[in-house]
Design a protein around this motif. Structure first.
Motif, mmCIF file in Angstrom:
data_model
loop_
_atom_site.group_PDB
_atom_site.id
_atom_site.type_symbol
_atom_site.label_atom_id
_atom_site.label_comp_id
_atom_site.label_asym_id
_atom_site.label_seq_id
_atom_site.Cartn_x
_atom_site.Cartn_y
_atom_site.Cartn_z
ATOM 1 N N GLY A 159 52.674 73.954 100.178
ATOM 2 C CA GLY A 159 53.420 74.945 100.939
ATOM 3 C C GLY A 159 54.886 74.603 101.148
ATOM 4 O O GLY A 159 55.642 75.422 101.663
ATOM 5 N N GLN A 160 55.304 73.405 100.779
ATOM 6 C CA GLN A 160 56.716 73.038 100.919
ATOM 7 C C GLN A 160 57.538 73.823 99.910
ATOM 8 O O GLN A 160 57.131 74.018 98.775
ATOM 9 C CB GLN A 160 56.909 71.543 100.705
ATOM 10 C CG GLN A 160 58.307 71.073 101.011
ATOM 11 C CD GLN A 160 58.419 69.567 101.013
ATOM 12 O OE1 GLN A 160 57.565 68.879 100.467
ATOM 13 N NE2 GLN A 160 59.457 69.058 101.621
ATOM 14 N N ARG A 161 58.711 74.275 100.340
ATOM 15 C CA ARG A 161 59.527 75.127 99.483
ATOM 16 C C ARG A 161 60.746 74.386 98.967
ATOM 17 O O ARG A 161 61.289 73.516 99.634
ATOM 18 C CB ARG A 161 59.979 76.371 100.245
ATOM 19 C CG ARG A 161 58.819 77.201 100.734
ATOM 20 C CD ARG A 161 59.222 78.498 101.361
ATOM 21 N NE ARG A 161 60.402 78.441 102.202
ATOM 22 C CZ ARG A 161 61.108 79.505 102.566
ATOM 23 N NH1 ARG A 161 60.735 80.691 102.163
ATOM 24 N NH2 ARG A 161 62.175 79.388 103.321
ATOM 25 N N TYR B 284 63.377 80.920 96.137
ATOM 26 C CA TYR B 284 62.588 79.774 96.565
ATOM 27 C C TYR B 284 61.404 79.553 95.639
ATOM 28 O O TYR B 284 60.827 80.506 95.125
ATOM 29 C CB TYR B 284 62.094 79.984 98.005
ATOM 30 C CG TYR B 284 63.228 80.063 98.981
ATOM 31 C CD1 TYR B 284 63.769 78.916 99.538
ATOM 32 C CD2 TYR B 284 63.789 81.290 99.320
ATOM 33 C CE1 TYR B 284 64.833 78.983 100.418
ATOM 34 C CE2 TYR B 284 64.850 81.370 100.193
ATOM 35 C CZ TYR B 284 65.365 80.212 100.740
ATOM 36 O OH TYR B 284 66.422 80.272 101.605
ATOM 37 N N THR C 125 57.671 77.211 95.293
ATOM 38 C CA THR C 125 56.683 76.381 95.983
ATOM 39 C C THR C 125 55.996 75.496 94.948
ATOM 40 O O THR C 125 56.110 75.721 93.741
ATOM 41 C CB THR C 125 55.615 77.236 96.689
ATOM 42 O OG1 THR C 125 54.940 78.035 95.716
ATOM 43 C CG2 THR C 125 56.225 78.120 97.755
#
Length: 83
Positions: A15-17, A30, A32
């Motif tokens: 889930g980190q972008r 962005y 992921t």
């Protein structure tokens, strides 16, 4: 050494972008971890390789991009001193 050469896609939290900014037109989008790992072997790419392979998604641009890790949590700077 660049920090992008030390971090692989598999090191990112789920889930980190990643913020992707075009060097030509300034468009921002962005990515992921899940979007990068479209095939299993892509999780072993280093972030500098991802940056090199990614192009701008703005219509008709396809320019080179710069990536940055986006932190969702609170950040703190190291404050050091001599006692």
């Amino acid at each position: 050494m660049n920090w992008k050469r030390n971090i692989q896609v598999r090191d990112l939290d789920p889930g980190q972008r990643l913020e992707v900014t075009c060097k030509s037109c300034g468009h921002v989008h962005y990515l992921t971890r899940e979007a990068i790992c479209s095939s299993p072997e892509r999780e072993f790419l280093y972030l500098d390789e991802v940056e090199r392979d990614t192009v701008c998604k703005a219509r008709g641009c396809r320019g080179a991009v710069r990536i940055a890790i986006i932190g969702d949590g609170p950040t703190s700077a190291f404050v050091g001193g001599m006692a």
